[in-house]
Design a protein around this motif. Sequence first.
Motif, PDB file in Angstrom:
ATOM      1  N   GLY A 187       0.927  -0.939  -0.007  1.00 18.36           N
ATOM      2  CA  GLY A 187       0.230  -0.055   0.146  1.00 18.36           C
ATOM      3  C   GLY A 187       0.729   1.373   0.082  1.00 18.36           C
ATOM      4  N   ILE A 188       0.126   2.466   0.211  1.00 23.13           N
ATOM      5  CA  ILE A 188       1.254   3.449   0.474  1.00 23.13           C
ATOM      6  C   ILE A 188       2.224   3.797   1.609  1.00 23.13           C
ATOM      7  N   VAL A 189       3.301   3.813   1.204  1.00 26.54           N
ATOM      8  CA  VAL A 189       4.559   4.207   2.082  1.00 26.54           C
ATOM      9  C   VAL A 189       5.353   5.085   1.689  1.00 26.54           C
ATOM     10  N   ASP A 190       5.623   6.084   2.767  1.00 27.04           N
ATOM     11  CA  ASP A 190       6.171   7.591   2.928  1.00 27.04           C
ATOM     12  C   ASP A 190       7.720   6.914   2.521  1.00 27.04           C
ATOM     13  N   THR A 191       7.762   7.438   1.181  1.00 29.41           N
ATOM     14  CA  THR A 191       8.804   8.030   0.239  1.00 29.41           C
ATOM     15  C   THR A 191       9.574   8.757  -0.058  1.00 29.41           C
ATOM     16  N   PRO A 192      10.943   8.896  -0.261  1.00 31.38           N
ATOM     17  CA  PRO A 192      10.686   9.808  -1.904  1.00 31.38           C
ATOM     18  C   PRO A 192       9.877   9.689  -3.619  1.00 31.38           C
ATOM     19  N   LEU A 193       9.629   8.846  -3.724  1.00 34.69           N
ATOM     20  CA  LEU A 193       8.968   8.511  -4.953  1.00 34.69           C
ATOM     21  C   LEU A 193       7.574   9.250  -4.307  1.00 34.69           C
ATOM     22  N   VAL A 194       7.319   9.006  -2.898  1.00 34.79           N
ATOM     23  CA  VAL A 194       5.217   9.765  -2.900  1.00 34.79           C
ATOM     24  C   VAL A 194       5.641  10.772  -2.368  1.00 34.79           C
ATOM     25  N   ARG A 195       6.579  11.059  -1.750  1.00 32.56           N
ATOM     26  CA  ARG A 195       6.142  12.409  -1.680  1.00 32.56           C
ATOM     27  C   ARG A 195       6.792  13.647  -3.033  1.00 32.56           C
ATOM     28  N   ALA A 196       7.374  12.860  -4.060  1.00 27.32           N
ATOM     29  CA  ALA A 196       7.606  13.424  -5.453  1.00 27.32           C
ATOM     30  C   ALA A 196       6.093  13.124  -6.131  1.00 27.32           C
ATOM     31  N   THR A 197       5.821  12.584  -6.079  1.00 27.59           N
ATOM     32  CA  THR A 197       4.876  11.434  -7.435  1.00 27.59           C
ATOM     33  C   THR A 197       3.417  12.008  -6.644  1.00 27.59           C
ATOM     34  N   THR A 198       2.764  11.856  -5.733  1.00 22.38           N
ATOM     35  CA  THR A 198       1.456  12.250  -5.467  1.00 22.38           C
ATOM     36  C   THR A 198       0.513  13.490  -5.330  1.00 22.38           C
ATOM     37  N   GLY A 199       1.066  14.283  -5.819  1.00 22.40           N
ATOM     38  CA  GLY A 199       0.573  15.864  -5.579  1.00 22.40           C
ATOM     39  C   GLY A 199      -0.790  16.057  -6.425  1.00 22.40           C
ATOM     40  N   GLY A 200      -0.893  15.094  -7.316  1.00 26.64           N
ATOM     41  CA  GLY A 200      -2.365  15.202  -8.288  1.00 26.64           C
ATOM     42  C   GLY A 200      -3.157  14.990  -6.873  1.00 26.64           C
ATOM     43  N   TRP A 201      -2.624  13.841  -6.313  1.00 24.27           N
ATOM     44  CA  TRP A 201      -4.091  13.524  -5.096  1.00 24.27           C
ATOM     45  C   TRP A 201      -3.905  14.702  -3.654  1.00 24.27           C
ATOM     46  N   GLY A 202      -3.210  15.294  -3.962  1.00 21.09           N
ATOM     47  CA  GLY A 202      -3.173  16.623  -2.720  1.00 21.09           C
ATOM     48  C   GLY A 202      -2.145  16.757  -1.975  1.00 21.09           C
ATOM     49  N   PRO A 203      -1.924  17.678  -0.753  1.00 20.26           N
ATOM     50  CA  PRO A 203      -0.968  17.828  -0.370  1.00 20.26           C
ATOM     51  C   PRO A 203      -0.311  15.900   0.127  1.00 20.26           C
ATOM     52  N   THR A 204       1.009  16.080   0.790  1.00 26.95           N
ATOM     53  CA  THR A 204       1.878  14.733   0.743  1.00 26.95           C
ATOM     54  C   THR A 204       1.028  14.304   1.886  1.00 26.95           C
ATOM     55  N   GLU A 205       1.209  14.849   3.326  1.00 20.93           N
ATOM     56  CA  GLU A 205       0.678  14.767   4.664  1.00 20.93           C
ATOM     57  C   GLU A 205      -0.897  14.235   4.553  1.00 20.93           C
ATOM     58  N   GLN A 206      -2.212  14.676   3.654  1.00 20.38           N
ATOM     59  CA  GLN A 206      -2.928  14.810   3.387  1.00 20.38           C
ATOM     60  C   GLN A 206      -2.866  13.470   2.673  1.00 20.38           C
ATOM     61  N   VAL A 207      -2.655  12.926   2.201  1.00 24.68           N
ATOM     62  CA  VAL A 207      -2.646  11.815   1.327  1.00 24.68           C
ATOM     63  C   VAL A 207      -2.705  10.530   2.313  1.00 24.68           C
ATOM     64  N   LEU A 208      -1.255  10.654   2.697  1.00 25.95           N
ATOM     65  CA  LEU A 208      -0.850   9.840   4.005  1.00 25.95           C
ATOM     66  C   LEU A 208      -1.972   9.471   5.051  1.00 25.95           C
ATOM     67  N   GLU A 209      -2.222  10.773   5.703  1.00 24.93           N
ATOM     68  CA  GLU A 209      -3.244  10.413   6.453  1.00 24.93           C
ATOM     69  C   GLU A 209      -4.963   9.789   6.277  1.00 24.93           C
ATOM     70  N   ASN A 210      -5.155  10.348   4.878  1.00 24.94           N
ATOM     71  CA  ASN A 210      -6.503   9.417   4.174  1.00 24.94           C
ATOM     72  C   ASN A 210      -6.425   7.923   4.239  1.00 24.94           C
ATOM     73  N   PHE A 211      -4.830   7.623   3.641  1.00 21.43           N
ATOM     74  CA  PHE A 211      -4.940   6.140   4.274  1.00 21.43           C
ATOM     75  C   PHE A 211      -4.238   5.615   4.684  1.00 21.43           C
ATOM     76  N   ARG A 212      -4.468   5.396   5.492  1.00 19.90           N
ATOM     77  CA  ARG A 212      -3.712   5.549   7.258  1.00 19.90           C
ATOM     78  C   ARG A 212      -5.466   5.011   7.531  1.00 19.90           C
ATOM     79  N   LEU A 213      -6.084   6.248   7.623  1.00 17.34           N
ATOM     80  CA  LEU A 213      -7.866   6.031   8.326  1.00 17.34           C
ATOM     81  C   LEU A 213      -8.428   5.323   6.777  1.00 17.34           C
TER      82      LEU A 213
END
Length: 255
Positions: A187-213
């Motif tokens: 699933g989603i893992v906090d890595t440089p790839l995620v930080r560099a490429t998930t902007g289309g989903w929103g701010p990284t911290e929010q993307v990670l938190e949504n996934f966690r929830l």
Amino acid sequence: MDLNQRLKDRVVIVTGGASGIGAACARRYAAEGARVVIGDLDADGAAAVAGPIGGIAMRCDHTDAAQCQALVALALQHFGAVDVLHNNAGTGWTGRFGDMPGEAARRLLEVGVMGPILMTQAALPALRRSAVPSGGALLFTASGLGLHGRPMIAAYAAAKHAVLGLMRSLALELGPEGLRVNAVCPGIVDTPLVRATTGGWGPTEQVLENFRLGTPLRRLVQAEDVAASAAFLISDDARNLTGTALLVDGGAHEA
Ligand SMILES: NC(=O)c1ccc[n+]([C@@H]2O[C@H](COP(=O)([O-])OP(=O)(O)OC[C@H]3O[C@@H](n4cnc5c(N)ncnc54)[C@H](O)[C@@H]3O)[C@@H](O)[C@H]2O)c1
């Protein structure tokens, strides 16, 4: 058997081992006794991971067949064998499908699909010669997005579905030769790839938190969690597993 040394003296090539999931896997494999060979676009990053774990590294763009051959040659020259290939390197892109530049899509598929194909072809002769009693092993880092879709990441999901198609077909084709072929699907893992490429989903911290929830366990997957499952899949503990896509996503696929 020393269960902490499941990979003792096995020679494992990891692509994309300079960072994130690949780096965690390289460290885990070495901790379990493996001799690790890292190929990555980032030569300095690869050397920084390989050095402390007694491994070796070189710059390798796995979309270039000659560079894949050179990585295999390095492993054979230094360690005399290739017992495992972990095709892990990848890249990403998020955003509306219609807005994705054709060149970005082409590169994503090149890195995500052609890379593992060329790298596997380069390593196959050596993998076939592996002296490990349970046989050589191939592992792919796919993704939960190889098993289901999600908006705003269609080309990446296409690449990961292709990787799983490759994995399953190779498991059938190479099984009679004694080679095992599996995939780990994070699933989603906090890595440089995620930080560099998930902007289309929103701010990284929010993307990670949504996934966690969205996970029943309410916790994010760490690169080390993926590495633990990867080490299992390439070890003899998984000697009767082939064609398996192992999800490491905190149960997100069920939610
Ligand atoms: N982070 C996640 O949420 C996640 C989830 C599921 C799957 N994955 C997959 O895990 C793998 C590793 O991703 P990560 O998140 O650790 O990313 P990362 O950016 O931390 O690491 C990827 C590494 O691959 C290397 N690389 C990129 N293109 C390359 C090429 N052409 N040749 C050789 N090396 C190349 C990069 O230099 C980098 O060191 C990828 O296949 C990715 O698709 C990641």
